[in-house]
Design a protein around this motif. Structure first.
Motif, PDB file in Angstrom:
ATOM      1  N   CYS A  17       0.846  -1.214   0.000  1.00 18.96           N
ATOM      2  CA  CYS A  17       0.000   0.000   0.000  1.00 18.96           C
ATOM      3  C   CYS A  17       0.872   1.252   0.000  1.00 18.96           C
ATOM      4  O   CYS A  17       0.535   2.258  -0.606  1.00 18.96           O
ATOM      5  N   TYR A  18       1.990   1.151   0.683  1.00 22.53           N
ATOM      6  CA  TYR A  18       2.815   2.360   0.867  1.00 22.53           C
ATOM      7  C   TYR A  18       3.655   2.718  -0.357  1.00 22.53           C
ATOM      8  O   TYR A  18       4.273   3.771  -0.399  1.00 22.53           O
ATOM      9  N   GLN A  19       3.657   1.830  -1.352  1.00 18.69           N
ATOM     10  CA  GLN A  19       4.486   2.146  -2.533  1.00 18.69           C
ATOM     11  C   GLN A  19       3.964   3.374  -3.270  1.00 18.69           C
ATOM     12  O   GLN A  19       4.677   4.023  -3.994  1.00 18.69           O
ATOM     13  N   TYR A  29      -3.082  17.284   3.053  1.00 17.63           N
ATOM     14  CA  TYR A  29      -4.306  16.770   3.690  1.00 17.63           C
ATOM     15  C   TYR A  29      -4.319  17.054   5.198  1.00 17.63           C
ATOM     16  O   TYR A  29      -5.354  17.322   5.792  1.00 17.63           O
ATOM     17  N   ASN A  30      -3.163  16.895   5.840  1.00 21.97           N
ATOM     18  CA  ASN A  30      -3.153  16.863   7.311  1.00 21.97           C
ATOM     19  C   ASN A  30      -2.425  18.010   7.986  1.00 21.97           C
ATOM     20  O   ASN A  30      -2.588  18.192   9.195  1.00 21.97           O
ATOM     21  N   TYR A  31      -1.600  18.744   7.224  1.00 22.72           N
ATOM     22  CA  TYR A  31      -0.729  19.727   7.894  1.00 22.72           C
ATOM     23  C   TYR A  31      -0.901  21.139   7.353  1.00 22.72           C
ATOM     24  O   TYR A  31      -0.004  21.972   7.437  1.00 22.72           O
ATOM     25  N   TYR A  93      10.191   4.550   6.673  1.00 20.09           N
ATOM     26  CA  TYR A  93      10.244   3.316   5.864  1.00 20.09           C
ATOM     27  C   TYR A  93      10.485   3.637   4.394  1.00 20.09           C
ATOM     28  O   TYR A  93      11.063   2.853   3.665  1.00 20.09           O
ATOM     29  N   LEU A  94      10.000   4.811   3.970  1.00 23.19           N
ATOM     30  CA  LEU A  94      10.034   5.149   2.542  1.00 23.19           C
ATOM     31  C   LEU A  94      11.127   6.161   2.233  1.00 23.19           C
ATOM     32  O   LEU A  94      11.245   7.196   2.916  1.00 23.19           O
ATOM     33  N   GLU A  95      11.843   5.912   1.170  1.00 17.70           N
ATOM     34  CA  GLU A  95      12.896   6.838   0.729  1.00 17.70           C
ATOM     35  C   GLU A  95      12.294   8.192   0.355  1.00 17.70           C
ATOM     36  O   GLU A  95      12.878   9.238   0.637  1.00 17.70           O
ATOM     37  N   VAL A 152       9.044  -1.084  11.683  1.00 17.87           N
ATOM     38  CA  VAL A 152       8.559  -1.426  13.035  1.00 17.87           C
ATOM     39  C   VAL A 152       8.065  -2.874  13.117  1.00 17.87           C
ATOM     40  O   VAL A 152       7.841  -3.373  14.214  1.00 17.87           O
ATOM     41  N   HIS A 153       7.922  -3.529  11.951  1.00 18.15           N
ATOM     42  CA  HIS A 153       7.504  -4.938  11.996  1.00 18.15           C
ATOM     43  C   HIS A 153       8.697  -5.869  12.146  1.00 18.15           C
ATOM     44  O   HIS A 153       8.534  -7.071  12.327  1.00 18.15           O
ATOM     45  N   SER A 154       9.880  -5.301  12.084  1.00 18.73           N
ATOM     46  CA  SER A 154      11.079  -6.116  12.301  1.00 18.73           C
ATOM     47  C   SER A 154      11.393  -6.129  13.802  1.00 18.73           C
ATOM     48  O   SER A 154      11.210  -5.112  14.492  1.00 18.73           O
ATOM     49  N   CYS A 174       4.569   9.316  15.855  1.00 16.81           N
ATOM     50  CA  CYS A 174       3.278   9.970  15.627  1.00 16.81           C
ATOM     51  C   CYS A 174       2.566   9.366  14.422  1.00 16.81           C
ATOM     52  O   CYS A 174       3.095   9.396  13.314  1.00 16.81           O
ATOM     53  N   PHE A 175       1.368   8.856  14.648  1.00 19.26           N
ATOM     54  CA  PHE A 175       0.479   8.363  13.579  1.00 19.26           C
ATOM     55  C   PHE A 175       1.136   7.295  12.725  1.00 19.26           C
ATOM     56  O   PHE A 175       0.820   7.159  11.542  1.00 19.26           O
ATOM     57  N   CYS A 176       2.053   6.550  13.300  1.00 22.90           N
ATOM     58  CA  CYS A 176       2.736   5.537  12.480  1.00 22.90           C
ATOM     59  C   CYS A 176       2.217   4.128  12.753  1.00 22.90           C
ATOM     60  O   CYS A 176       1.668   3.470  11.882  1.00 22.90           O
ATOM     61  N   GLU A 178      -0.273   2.482  14.135  1.00 18.82           N
ATOM     62  CA  GLU A 178      -1.627   2.011  13.783  1.00 18.82           C
ATOM     63  C   GLU A 178      -1.858   2.086  12.276  1.00 18.82           C
ATOM     64  O   GLU A 178      -2.725   1.388  11.727  1.00 18.82           O
ATOM     65  N   SER A 179      -1.049   2.900  11.594  1.00 15.27           N
ATOM     66  CA  SER A 179      -1.262   3.082  10.138  1.00 15.27           C
ATOM     67  C   SER A 179      -0.458   2.102   9.320  1.00 15.27           C
ATOM     68  O   SER A 179      -0.531   2.109   8.099  1.00 15.27           O
ATOM     69  N   VAL A 180       0.376   1.323   9.984  1.00 16.58           N
ATOM     70  CA  VAL A 180       1.208   0.377   9.219  1.00 16.58           C
ATOM     71  C   VAL A 180       0.946  -1.050   9.684  1.00 16.58           C
ATOM     72  O   VAL A 180       1.579  -1.988   9.202  1.00 16.58           O
TER      73      VAL A 180
HETATM   74  N1  LIG Z   1       6.843  -1.018   8.437  1.00 18.06           N
HETATM   75  C1  LIG Z   1       6.943   0.313   8.700  1.00 18.06           C
HETATM   76  N2  LIG Z   1       7.714   0.729   9.740  1.00 18.06           N
HETATM   77  C2  LIG Z   1       7.829   2.054  10.016  1.00 18.06           C
HETATM   78  N3  LIG Z   1       7.214   3.027   9.306  1.00 18.06           N
HETATM   79  C3  LIG Z   1       6.444   2.629   8.275  1.00 18.06           C
HETATM   80  C4  LIG Z   1       6.264   1.278   7.921  1.00 18.06           C
HETATM   81  N4  LIG Z   1       5.447   1.206   6.836  1.00 18.06           N
HETATM   82  C5  LIG Z   1       5.137   2.480   6.513  1.00 18.06           C
HETATM   83  N5  LIG Z   1       5.733   3.334   7.384  1.00 18.06           N
HETATM   84  C6  LIG Z   1       5.661   4.806   7.390  1.00 18.06           C
HETATM   85  O1  LIG Z   1       4.641   5.202   8.289  1.00 18.06           O
HETATM   86  C7  LIG Z   1       3.856   6.217   7.676  1.00 18.06           C
HETATM   87  C8  LIG Z   1       3.639   7.327   8.667  1.00 18.06           C
HETATM   88  S1  LIG Z   1       2.394   8.439   8.070  1.00 18.06           S
HETATM   89  C9  LIG Z   1       1.024   7.538   8.617  1.00 18.06           C
HETATM   90  C10 LIG Z   1      -0.239   8.347   8.521  1.00 18.06           C
HETATM   91  N6  LIG Z   1      -1.151   8.037   9.581  1.00 18.06           N
HETATM   92  C11 LIG Z   1      -2.546   8.264   9.317  1.00 18.06           C
HETATM   93  C12 LIG Z   1      -2.926   9.692   9.032  1.00 18.06           C
HETATM   94  C13 LIG Z   1      -2.136  10.675   9.840  1.00 18.06           C
HETATM   95  C14 LIG Z   1      -2.942  11.773  10.451  1.00 18.06           C
HETATM   96  C15 LIG Z   1      -2.358  13.012  10.710  1.00 18.06           C
HETATM   97  C16 LIG Z   1      -3.098  14.008  11.334  1.00 18.06           C
HETATM   98  C17 LIG Z   1      -4.409  13.743  11.703  1.00 18.06           C
HETATM   99  N7  LIG Z   1      -5.172  14.752  12.356  1.00 18.06           N
HETATM  100  O2  LIG Z   1      -6.314  14.417  12.823  1.00 18.06           O
HETATM  101  O3  LIG Z   1      -4.657  15.882  12.448  1.00 18.06           O
HETATM  102  C18 LIG Z   1      -4.990  12.507  11.455  1.00 18.06           C
HETATM  103  C19 LIG Z   1      -4.244  11.524  10.832  1.00 18.06           C
HETATM  104  C20 LIG Z   1      -4.824  10.195  10.546  1.00 18.06           C
HETATM  105  N8  LIG Z   1      -4.368   9.798   9.238  1.00 18.06           N
HETATM  106  C21 LIG Z   1       4.612   6.660   6.415  1.00 18.06           C
HETATM  107  O4  LIG Z   1       5.576   7.662   6.741  1.00 18.06           O
HETATM  108  C22 LIG Z   1       5.309   5.357   6.032  1.00 18.06           C
HETATM  109  O5  LIG Z   1       6.459   5.562   5.267  1.00 18.06           O
END
Ligand SMILES: Nc1ncnc2c1ncn2[C@@H]1O[C@@H](CSCCNC[C@@H]2Cc3ccc([N+](=O)[O-])cc3CN2)[C@@H](O)[C@H]1O
Length: 274
Positions: A17-19, A29-31, A93-95, A152-154, A174-176, A178-180
């Protein structure tokens, strides 16, 4: 055996999904307003910055090394911490996200977002004049030592030589997580994985989404999220051997629900590794 396969498939699907993640769109969207409106008391970003400022400056958080786990393309999470720690590591995680962060660190040419209002707001929280934002920007550029890959899955989220033997003095994320994470067990495992990066007595400052089942990481890039409630966050922290110090919750007003996700609230956790 089957269970292991299930875990790996869920994590691999999430990585796919993250690709298509689009840092510039995600930042828009968020900032930007209304979620980042420094003239509104009830805007989300000022609430997050206030939680972080208080947590970093109330006297119990100390040491040399602060590590931000899953920085994404954002810097706000270390604007207070860079005044307390002599070294900060950003990770993602992403370049594409690491490149976005490096662009700002190298002077800001071609950045997708202007962080000036954030720097000015945190200067105000620190009792400094807003024009001190240039000094804070210089401080942050001088304090961030590197921008590293993380997963974080490692069971070893960072490269073996990324941290000193004693570990990090403080983690922020922050917001990482639960989103991954494809599900709640994966979220809890990820918390346990990063707990190993922390020295005993070190702190975790964790911000995350409540009730979120998806968000858009770019136009048409719908990314699944494990929906969390407060009790699950507390249980997962306990299960991954943190001691909870404080949990605060922000509930989104209607006009902060802008169609980029279905988040209902935001949690802020200050916790400690005993
Ligand atoms: N395996 C992995 N390990 C570590 N990081 C990883 C991994 N896979 C992807 N990532 C990395 O993690 C990701 C972090 S961004 C995740 C976004 N989270 C959800 C988004 C954020 C947000 C922001 C603000 C507000 N608000 O209300 O103001 C609400 C929300 C809710 N929606 C991304 O950088 C990816 O590159």
């Amino acid at each position: 055996m089957m269970e292991e396969k299930g875990k790996e498939n869920g994590v691999a699907a999430m990585a796919a999904c993250y690709q298509k993640f689009d840092p510039a769109a995600y930042l828009q969207y968020n900032y930007t307003p209304p979620r980042a409106d420094f003239t509104r008391k009830d805007s989300i970003v000022p609430w997050k910055l206030a939680c972080l400022h208080r947590a970093f400056t109330e006297g119990d958080v100390n040491g040399e090394l602060l590590v931000d786990i899953g920085s994404g393309p954002t810097l706000y999470q270390v604007l207070s911490g860079c005044e307390v720690f002599s070294k900060v590591l950003l990770t993602d995680y992403l370049e594409v996200n690491r490149q976005e962060l490096r662009r700002w660190l190298q002077g800001g040419e071609g950045c997708s977002l202007d962080w000036t209002p954030y720097l000015q707001h945190v200067c105000k929280l620190e009792g400094r004049r807003p024009s001190a934002w240039t000094e804070k920007a210089a401080k942050l550029r001088q304090t961030v030592a590197d921008v590293l890959p993380v997963d974080v899955h490692s069971s070893q989220p960072l490269a073996p030589d990324a941290l000193p033997p004693g570990g990090a003095d403080c983690l922020v994320s922050c917001f990482c997580l639960e989103s991954v994470s494809p599900d709640l067990p994966a979220f809890t495992r990820a918390l346990a994985h990063i707990q190993k990066l922390l020295r005993p007595g070190g702190h975790l400052l964790l911000i995350g989404a409540l009730g979120e089942s998806y968000y858009f990481g770019g136009p048409g890039v719908r990314i699944p999220v494990v929906p969390l409630n407060e009790a699950q966050v507390c249980d997962s922290l306990k299960e991954s051997d943190y001691t909870l110090i404080r949990l605060e919750v922000y509930t989104l007003p209607q006009d902060m629900r802008v169609g980029v996700d279905d988040v209902t609230g935001v949690f802020f956790v200050k916790a400690r590794k005993e």
